[in-house]
Design an enzyme around this catalytic site. Structure first.
Site, PDB file in Angstrom:
ATOM      1  CG  ASP A  89      -4.290 -10.430   0.910  1.00 29.30           C
ATOM      2  OD1 ASP A  89      -3.134 -10.096   1.244  1.00 29.30           O
ATOM      3  OD2 ASP A  89      -4.512 -11.371   0.132  1.00 29.30           O
ATOM      4  CG  ASP A 303       0.733 -10.188   2.207  1.00 30.86           C
ATOM      5  OD1 ASP A 303      -0.403  -9.664   2.288  1.00 30.86           O
ATOM      6  OD2 ASP A 303       0.902 -11.364   1.854  1.00 30.86           O
TER       7      ASP A 303
END
Length: 445
Positions: A89, A303
């Site tokens: 992440d 992201d």
């Protein structure tokens, strides 16, 4: 004469210790034959290569496999515990794992929940001091409902070294769709041939809608790259990933000037919390749709942990309208029921007509020309082939977080590209790539 030649060779050797004296003597000898000279050359070449590797050991790239899916997982170990699979992440900073005893609310049906093994006890880890910079990082920028503040140990007490008790108090960490309660611990982190002593991570006792741990690769001081840079600045300052059926994460990624395909770079915006970039416009076919001001200034977060790209409502509406107009002209009927079922839209029944192209234009003249599979999600609905525009509208705005990024570039749109994060130069680059080919090339090296 022989003495003069020897003295000249000796002085050359002393001035240039990189070349071995036996090689110079062999090259000056005219009767030894080609075999003798070749053997000396091979010995010298091996010695030169060994010396180079010794000097540049810290520059070696480390390729790591990622498990694919809606999100991508990285395998690592903490302490003497079993191997853990944590979500990669880049949109968050914390590395955390479930610790026994662990409870998770609203986790039924979440990926990984049914197969979640018993969390490790992590007995080989140790607590983080409340005077540590890690502790203040974990407790900074939290809402007023922070459990540490409720316990009487707010951030200002931690930063002034007046907090009690000695270990860093529990902290609350929130994502867009879940949260957790954890304590900071220190342990040895191991993956592939890397070993990081005294790595700080969150040992989670409870979570809301977050059954699997996360490897945060964001720009904060608790992230994996930030802590890795303490061991090796090169490895921590540059990394890349390539997301596909065979996905790869590369620590310390080196981009050579002659490398093909070429990368298209866009600079990071000045946001210490995220890897945010300025989105200038979106093209649908030949129509270029300018971005609203907040996407150029506050930016779009790159992201790996979000699936679909999120855009402000007005921009999403204009893209959808232009896409629908072009799809209708190409003979693709609208599939409204499929849009409701998929949560995406607009959706269309598949026909033989063309699908308009889509490209994202970033600051610095960087353009991401998306393959069709990266913006048009195809599936079967009620026995018919349909496809949906794979962008989502931001549902609401956080008025309390003024200046926050206005959207997110999700991993669905990044698939089939190598995305390199050059933290030292404050930029991110994109290049179309065969991810399996990248893995084969780097793993052989």
């Amino acid at each position: 004469m022989i003495l003069l030649v020897f003295l000249l060779l000796l002085s050359t050797h002393l001035l240039s210790a990189e070349e071995p004296l036996p090689l110079l003597l062999a090259l000056s000898h005219t009767h030894g034959g080609a075999t003798a000279n070749a053997s000396f050359l091979r010995a010298a070449s091996l010695r030169s290569a060994a010396r180079y590797r010794h000097r540049h050991r810290h520059r070696v790239e480390v390729p790591l496999p990622l498990s694919p899916g809606g999100d991508y997982t990285l395998s690592l170990s903490l302490g003497h515990g079993p191997s853990l699979r944590l979500y990669l992440d880049t949109g968050s900073d914390l590395v955390w794992a479930p610790c026994a005893p662990f409870s998770c609310m609203l986790c039924e049906g979440k990926p990984g929940f049914s197969s979640l093994p018993s969390p490790p006890l992590l007995l080989s880890s140790s607590p983080v001091s409340c005077h540590s910079s890690f502790c203040s990082a974990a407790h900074s920028s939290l809402p007023s409902a922070d459990l540490c503040a409720i316990a009487g140990c707010p951030l200002d007490a931690i930063e002034t070294s007046s907090c009690s008790p000695f270990p860093c108090p529990p902290f609350y960490y929130a994502y867009g769709d879940g949260s957790l309660l954890a304590r900071l611990r220190l342990s040895r982190l191991s993956l592939s041939r890397l070993s990081l002593p005294r790595f700080a991570f969150g040992c989670a006792a409870a979570a809301l809608a977050e059954p699997v741990g996360v490897a945060g690769f964001g720009p904060g001081s608790l992230s994996f790259p930030a802590q890795l840079s303490r061991l090796s600045p090169h490895l921590g300052h540059r990394f890349s990933y390539c997301l596909a059926a065979q996905s790869t994460l590369v620590l310390g990624r080196r981009i050579h000037p002659q490398e093909r395909p070429r990368f298209s770079y866009t600079p990071f915006l000045a946001d210490p919390r995220y890897y945010a970039v300025g989105l200038e416009a979106v093209s649908v076919g030949s129509t270029r749709i300018p971005s609203p001001a907040e996407l150029r200034t506050a930016g779009l977060v790159v992201d790996s942990g979000t699936t679909f790209t999120m855009l402000p409502p007005l921009l999403h509406a204009r893209i959808s309208s232009e896409f629908s107009h072009r799809m209708a002209r190409a003979g693709h009927p609208t599939a409204e029921n499929a849009a409701r079922a998929a949560g995406l839209g607009p959706c269309f029944f598949t026909s033989r007509g063309p699908v308009p192209t889509v490209a994202l234009h970033f600051a610095g003249n960087a353009t991401l020309s998306l393959p069709r599979r990266n913006y048009y999600a195809g599936f079967v609905h009620e026995g018919k082939k349909v496809g949906c525009l794979a962008f989502l509208s931001v549902l609401g705005e956080d008025e309390e977080d003024e200046g926050a990024p206005a959207g997110t570039l999700g991993n669905f749109q990044q698939r089939g590209f190598e995305v390199v994060y050059d933290i030292k130069r404050k930029r991110v680059g994109f290049a179309r790539r065969s991810c399996s080919g990248l893995w084969e090339t780097l793993s052989r090296g």
